[in-house]
Motif scaffolding. Structure first.
Motif, PDB file in Angstrom:
ATOM      1  N   TRP A  83       0.921  -1.115   0.067  1.00 28.77           N
ATOM      2  CA  TRP A  83      -0.035   0.202   0.042  1.00 28.77           C
ATOM      3  C   TRP A  83       0.834   1.256  -0.070  1.00 28.77           C
ATOM      4  CZ3 TRP A  83      -0.280   4.168   3.378  1.00 28.77           C
ATOM      5  CH2 TRP A  83      -1.401   5.042   3.197  1.00 28.77           C
ATOM      6  N   LEU A  84       1.797   1.107   1.025  1.00 26.18           N
ATOM      7  CA  LEU A  84       2.780   2.264   1.053  1.00 26.18           C
ATOM      8  C   LEU A  84       3.597   2.674  -0.098  1.00 26.18           C
ATOM      9  CD1 LEU A  84       3.555   4.401   3.150  1.00 26.18           C
ATOM     10  CD2 LEU A  84       5.689   2.817   3.594  1.00 26.18           C
ATOM     11  N   THR A  85       4.141   1.751  -0.848  1.00 22.73           N
ATOM     12  CA  THR A  85       4.954   1.824  -2.325  1.00 22.73           C
ATOM     13  C   THR A  85       3.876   2.490  -3.325  1.00 22.73           C
ATOM     14  OG1 THR A  85       4.807  -0.402  -2.500  1.00 22.73           O
ATOM     15  CG2 THR A  85       7.002   0.384  -1.815  1.00 22.73           C
ATOM     16  N   GLY A  86       2.646   1.891  -3.314  1.00 25.03           N
ATOM     17  CA  GLY A  86       1.677   2.528  -4.145  1.00 25.03           C
ATOM     18  C   GLY A  86       1.323   3.854  -4.039  1.00 25.03           C
ATOM     19  N   ALA A  87       1.123   4.101  -2.671  1.00 16.43           N
ATOM     20  CA  ALA A  87       0.740   5.480  -2.444  1.00 16.43           C
ATOM     21  C   ALA A  87       2.020   6.656  -2.914  1.00 16.43           C
ATOM     22  CB  ALA A  87       0.639   5.847  -0.788  1.00 16.43           C
ATOM     23  N   LEU A  88       3.130   6.000  -2.542  1.00 18.50           N
ATOM     24  CA  LEU A  88       4.279   6.951  -2.948  1.00 18.50           C
ATOM     25  C   LEU A  88       4.128   7.188  -4.499  1.00 18.50           C
ATOM     26  CD1 LEU A  88       7.301   5.694  -0.644  1.00 18.50           C
ATOM     27  CD2 LEU A  88       5.751   8.045  -0.741  1.00 18.50           C
ATOM     28  N   HIS A  89       3.789   6.261  -5.212  1.00 16.95           N
ATOM     29  CA  HIS A  89       3.585   6.377  -6.762  1.00 16.95           C
ATOM     30  C   HIS A  89       2.047   6.912  -7.151  1.00 16.95           C
ATOM     31  CE1 HIS A  89       6.900   3.438  -6.551  1.00 16.95           C
ATOM     32  NE2 HIS A  89       7.267   4.215  -7.434  1.00 16.95           N
ATOM     33  N   GLY A  90       1.372   7.358  -6.153  1.00 18.47           N
ATOM     34  CA  GLY A  90       0.090   8.010  -6.395  1.00 18.47           C
ATOM     35  C   GLY A  90      -1.098   7.132  -6.627  1.00 18.47           C
ATOM     36  N   ASP A  91      -0.586   5.793  -6.199  1.00 19.03           N
ATOM     37  CA  ASP A  91      -1.813   4.772  -6.514  1.00 19.03           C
ATOM     38  C   ASP A  91      -2.334   4.500  -4.830  1.00 19.03           C
ATOM     39  OD1 ASP A  91      -3.459   2.575  -6.748  1.00 19.03           O
ATOM     40  OD2 ASP A  91      -1.764   1.388  -7.328  1.00 19.03           O
ATOM     41  N   GLY A 112     -10.735  12.400  -5.434  1.00 18.32           N
ATOM     42  CA  GLY A 112     -10.194  13.635  -6.232  1.00 18.32           C
ATOM     43  C   GLY A 112     -11.432  14.558  -6.119  1.00 18.32           C
ATOM     44  N   PRO A 113     -12.579  14.417  -6.613  1.00 20.62           N
ATOM     45  CA  PRO A 113     -13.460  15.670  -6.779  1.00 20.62           C
ATOM     46  C   PRO A 113     -13.787  16.138  -5.531  1.00 20.62           C
ATOM     47  CG  PRO A 113     -14.282  13.584  -7.671  1.00 20.62           C
ATOM     48  CD  PRO A 113     -13.267  13.211  -7.174  1.00 20.62           C
ATOM     49  N   GLN A 157     -15.056  -0.359  -6.721  1.00 20.97           N
ATOM     50  CA  GLN A 157     -14.123  -0.873  -7.535  1.00 20.97           C
ATOM     51  C   GLN A 157     -13.508   0.229  -8.339  1.00 20.97           C
ATOM     52  OE1 GLN A 157     -13.536  -4.144  -7.241  1.00 20.97           O
ATOM     53  NE2 GLN A 157     -14.970  -4.308  -5.827  1.00 20.97           N
ATOM     54  N   ALA A 158     -13.519   1.456  -7.980  1.00 18.74           N
ATOM     55  CA  ALA A 158     -12.815   2.544  -8.699  1.00 18.74           C
ATOM     56  C   ALA A 158     -11.416   2.815  -8.083  1.00 18.74           C
ATOM     57  CB  ALA A 158     -13.680   3.913  -9.008  1.00 18.74           C
ATOM     58  N   PRO A 159     -10.519   3.354  -8.571  1.00 14.42           N
ATOM     59  CA  PRO A 159      -9.130   3.893  -7.864  1.00 14.42           C
ATOM     60  C   PRO A 159      -9.789   4.784  -6.652  1.00 14.42           C
ATOM     61  CG  PRO A 159      -8.967   3.837 -10.207  1.00 14.42           C
ATOM     62  CD  PRO A 159     -10.160   3.646  -9.973  1.00 14.42           C
ATOM     63  N   VAL A 160      -9.280   4.724  -5.565  1.00 13.20           N
ATOM     64  CA  VAL A 160      -9.291   5.703  -4.595  1.00 13.20           C
ATOM     65  C   VAL A 160      -9.087   7.178  -4.987  1.00 13.20           C
ATOM     66  CG1 VAL A 160      -8.642   6.596  -2.065  1.00 13.20           C
ATOM     67  CG2 VAL A 160      -8.772   3.951  -2.619  1.00 13.20           C
ATOM     68  N   THR A 213     -19.133   2.938   6.803  1.00 12.62           N
ATOM     69  CA  THR A 213     -20.251   2.020   6.839  1.00 12.62           C
ATOM     70  C   THR A 213     -19.882   1.015   5.957  1.00 12.62           C
ATOM     71  OG1 THR A 213     -20.914   4.283   6.377  1.00 12.62           O
ATOM     72  CG2 THR A 213     -22.462   3.056   8.078  1.00 12.62           C
ATOM     73  N   ASN A 214     -19.503   1.254   4.725  1.00 13.25           N
ATOM     74  CA  ASN A 214     -19.281   0.155   3.813  1.00 13.25           C
ATOM     75  C   ASN A 214     -18.002  -0.724   4.276  1.00 13.25           C
ATOM     76  OD1 ASN A 214     -21.541   1.081   2.647  1.00 13.25           O
ATOM     77  ND2 ASN A 214     -20.057   2.465   1.366  1.00 13.25           N
ATOM     78  N   GLU A 215     -17.211  -0.232   5.154  1.00 13.25           N
ATOM     79  CA  GLU A 215     -15.850  -0.857   5.414  1.00 13.25           C
ATOM     80  C   GLU A 215     -15.008  -0.811   4.264  1.00 13.25           C
ATOM     81  OE1 GLU A 215     -15.766  -4.166   8.037  1.00 13.25           O
ATOM     82  OE2 GLU A 215     -17.787  -3.870   8.768  1.00 13.25           O
ATOM     83  N   ASP A 216     -15.109   0.176   3.537  1.00 17.22           N
ATOM     84  CA  ASP A 216     -14.458   0.444   2.356  1.00 17.22           C
ATOM     85  C   ASP A 216     -13.041   1.304   2.711  1.00 17.22           C
ATOM     86  OD1 ASP A 216     -13.878   0.913  -0.111  1.00 17.22           O
ATOM     87  OD2 ASP A 216     -15.287   2.044  -0.888  1.00 17.22           O
ATOM     88  N   PHE A 217     -12.068   0.350   3.334  1.00 14.12           N
ATOM     89  CA  PHE A 217     -10.941   0.738   3.905  1.00 14.12           C
ATOM     90  C   PHE A 217      -9.770   1.612   3.078  1.00 14.12           C
ATOM     91  CE2 PHE A 217     -12.411  -2.159   7.139  1.00 14.12           C
ATOM     92  CZ  PHE A 217     -12.179  -1.378   8.241  1.00 14.12           C
ATOM     93  N   PRO A 218      -9.642   1.088   2.004  1.00 15.64           N
ATOM     94  CA  PRO A 218      -8.826   1.854   1.171  1.00 15.64           C
ATOM     95  C   PRO A 218      -9.321   3.385   1.005  1.00 15.64           C
ATOM     96  CG  PRO A 218      -9.410  -0.062  -0.007  1.00 15.64           C
ATOM     97  CD  PRO A 218     -10.082  -0.051   1.148  1.00 15.64           C
ATOM     98  N   VAL A 219     -10.437   3.607   0.965  1.00 18.01           N
ATOM     99  CA  VAL A 219     -10.926   5.142   1.008  1.00 18.01           C
ATOM    100  C   VAL A 219     -10.526   5.732   2.248  1.00 18.01           C
ATOM    101  CG1 VAL A 219     -12.734   6.662   0.461  1.00 18.01           C
ATOM    102  CG2 VAL A 219     -12.778   4.288  -0.983  1.00 18.01           C
TER     103      VAL A 219
END
Lengths: 320, 367
Positions: free
Chosen positions: A72-80, A96-97, A88-91, A279-285
């Motif tokens: 997750w961390l290496t992804g975050a450093l690359h903006g992912d 963003g909006p 199912q959309a990228p965080v 509430t959705n347990e959508d942890f990545p968000v």
């Protein structure tokens, strides 16, 4: 100066890492875990163990937690920032909006608090022996005591629905013109500003009152300086320190405030996003929002430290 | 804050003549009120300041010496009521509005305090502070104000003005800060300087320099200085005249030499007796009867309860009367103290020391 910036970064980065680790760990403390949350309900009902294992493997959840965090961390450093379990959309696409509306509320409330709250705090200090000063203190005390959820509901109900001055709910993006946008954000900004502004007024007033009792202010009077110079030049610069330190704290408090206010006024910012994703347990968000707020607070702290060094020559020497 | 924006200015007055009386405090009364409680801080004080002279004001804490200066400057806290008159070259300052008075502060009268570094703004460069004060009173150009500041810094013996002006207060020593504050008063054009214990916070050698500096400025700029101190040694060194205050009254005044050589009031004598001497071996200093003993009731001598000389007559308040040419005191027994009257028992000095010694024995070293 650079030393201070480096030192601040040295504490800010571990703080941000730690807060994301905490949030990351949190999902494993909750019953069920991410996959169960994703497929709905504990035990997974109609899903077989094999299906669950496949899903886990696809999400990388079959690996040890530290490895997952590293990914997750290496992804975050690359903006992912990962993919939302729910949409199912990228965080980044999900969030963003939502950044602009929330930031608009927070920055708006900070500005109103600084100008109105700060101004009232100064007046309260200058007139501290008079009735007007005491009235201001009473007013800011009241502002602190009023619960913001109540205030938000009253504002939306009375000013929005009964009087119809502002729309009670909804949001018009800035892209559709400033007046239309302001029309929808004024109420939430005012609601957010009452508590923060009162806090700031109290802060400024006590800092300023202390400064006005110092020997250097007495010297200023004894040399016949006019009141506006004594207050605005001699005293204010000395009272700024506590105010500047307060801004990052106020920002963090306002983030909490937006969660409530955005939900009441139906504003599509990250305050509403965090409620739905929890509430959705959508942890990545959730993780993405925590990272965003953490970075913003750290940057503000850094700016505050630099500002402190600029206004106070004594810290400048201590730092170099 | 509904003041009109227009700037009012105090009148520009010609240089005073040497020895000219430029500030007269008459019948000054100050009362502090806090809720229902009232405290008489000054009970009718008369003092006069002359150009080119230093008036010393002595007395213990609470005697009203600082209050008198603050009242003349109009700097007393809210809740103080002031009566009497403070005449500065024809204008009664007590009748001026706060706004008018502000134009006199700095421009005509200034006050310096015990604090040194903390009396200057910690976040502003010395030069900016000096210029701001110098420009607050005149409409002149920045260059002209800067020149006045540089002149003033030279007068307080800080000729290295560029370095000083670029410094922050924490970069200067206490003595230098006190010089800067004096320079600030000078560059504003002050004629009258109230100096409230200006050397108390400094170490002895620096204290000496500042006293010498003030003395020099008094001659050079024809300043009228009121030097407030509890330290008789400081006052003996710098003053021309001395006023001793007790509980909001002047109890004795006169030329400093005569007054300290031969006090006409028991309080002055008692203050002197408390000073250590180099020429005598003393195991224990006599001490003044503690203030807790009390203050005289209305209508009697305020010092009576602590006075080693008190007699029955002292239940009646003595007038402030001339005792010698140029000297006045508020005591029924001044003549005896001065040794002039027949029947004065032994020498009053010894008698007092005995009394004080007895007290010291009874009470131990109080503080």
């Amino acid at each position: 100066m650079y030393k201070i910036i480096l030192r601040r970064l040295g504490t800010a980065i571990p703080t941000i890492l730690l807060s994301t680790m905490l949030v990351f760990a949190l999902r494993y403390l909750l019953p069920g875990g991410p996959v169960e949350a994703m497929i709905g309900g504990s035990g997974g009902g109609q899903f077989t163990h094999k299906q669950i294992a496949v899903l886990k493997a696809r999400l990388g959840l079959d690996k040890p937690v530290p490895v997952q965090y590293w990914h997750w961390l290496t992804g975050a450093l690359h903006g992912d920032l990962g993919t939302s379990y729910y949409s199912q959309a990228p965080v980044t696409t999900v969030l963003g909006p939502r950044i602009a509306p929330s930031l608009e509320l927070i920055i708006g409330a900070l500005l109103v608090s600084l100008v109105v709250g700060g101004g009232l705090g100064m007046l309260a200090a200058i007139r501290r022996a008079h009735t007007s000063g005491k009235l201001i203190q009473l007013g800011t005390g009241l502002g602190l005591a009023v619960p913001d959820f109540w205030l938000a509901a009253i504002a939306a109900g009375f000013l929005g629905l009964t009087l119809g001055i502002f729309p009670a709910v909804g949001f018009t993006p800035l892209a559709q013109g400033l007046p239309a946008n302001l029309n929808t954000v004024i109420l939430p900004i005012l609601v957010l500003s009452v508590v923060t502004g009162s806090f700031l007024a109290r802060h400024v007033s006590s800092a300023m009152s202390a400064v006005l009792e110092t020997p250097y202010i007495r010297t200023a009077w004894a040399m016949g300086l006019p009141g506006r110079k004594v207050y605005l030049i001699c005293a204010l610069r000395n009272a700024l320190g506590p105010v500047i330190t307060f801004i990052p704290l106020a920002f963090a408090a306002l983030v909490g405030g937006t969660v409530l206010v955005e939900n009441i006024f139906a504003i599509p910012g990250f305050g509403t996003a965090i409620v739905t994703s929890v509430t959705n347990e959508d942890f990545p968000v959730v993780q993405g929002i925590v990272l965003l707020v953490g970075v913003l607070v750290a940057v503000l702290n850094l700016l505050a430290d630099i500002a402190l060094v600029i206004i106070d020559p004594r810290t400048r020497r201590a730092a170099s | 804050m509904t003041h009109p924006r227009g700037r009012i200015q105090a009148p520009a007055l010609p240089d005073p003549l040497p020895g000219e009386e430029i500030l007269q405090i008459e019948g000054l009364r100050v009362e502090f009120r806090r809720g229902q409680a009232r405290t008489q801080a000054l009970r009718g004080v008369d003092l006069s300041l002359r150009a080119g002279r230093v008036l010393g004001v002595a007395g213990e804490s609470g005697s009203g010496k600082t209050t008198a200066a603050l009242a003349a400057m109009g700097l007393l806290p809210r809740g103080a009521s002031v009566a009497g008159s403070v005449r500065y070259r024809g204008t009664d300052l007590l009748t001026l509005s706060e706004r008018e008075l502000r134009t006199y502060r700095g421009r005509h009268l200034a006050m310096i305090f015990q604090e040194t570094s903390s009396a200057l703004n910690p976040v502003m460069r010395i030069g900016d502070q000096l210029l701001m004060a110098a420009r607050a009173h005149t409409a002149g150009s920045k260059a002209e104000a800067r020149q006045r500041v540089i002149d003033a810094l030279a007068d307080v013996r800080l000729p290295d003005y560029e370095r000083v002006m670029a410094s922050y207060p924490h970069e200067l020593s206490g003595g230098m800060c006190q010089r800067v504050i004096i320079a600030m008063a000078l560059s504003c054009g002050s004629r009258v300087l109230f100096a409230d214990e200006p050397t108390t916070a400094l170490d002895v050698s620096v204290q000496e320099e500042i006293l010498e500096l003030i003395r020099g400025l008094v001659g050079k700029r024809q300043l009228a200085v009121m030097m407030i101190s509890h330290d008789l040694a400081v006052l003996a060194e710098i003053c021309d005249e001395l006023a001793v205050m007790y509980r909001g009254e002047v109890v004795e005044s006169g030329a400093v030499g005569d007054t300290l050589a031969k006090p006409a009031h028991p309080y002055t004598q008692a203050l002197l007796d408390c000073l250590p001497r180099l020429d005598e071996q003393q195991d224990m200093l006599p001490e003044l009867r503690p203030a807790e003993i009390g203050v005289g009731e209305a209508g009697e001598c305020l010092f009576r309860p602590r006075c080693a000389f008190a007699v029955d007559k002292c239940h009646e308040a003595p007038p402030f009367a001339a005792v010698e040419a140029g000297r006045s005191a508020r005591c029924w027994r001044s003549a005896e103290l001065l040794g002039g009257a027949p029947g004065a028992a032994a020498t009053p000095h010894d008698q007092h020391v005995d009394a004080a010694n007895t007290l010291a024995g009874n009470h131990g070293r109080g503080n």
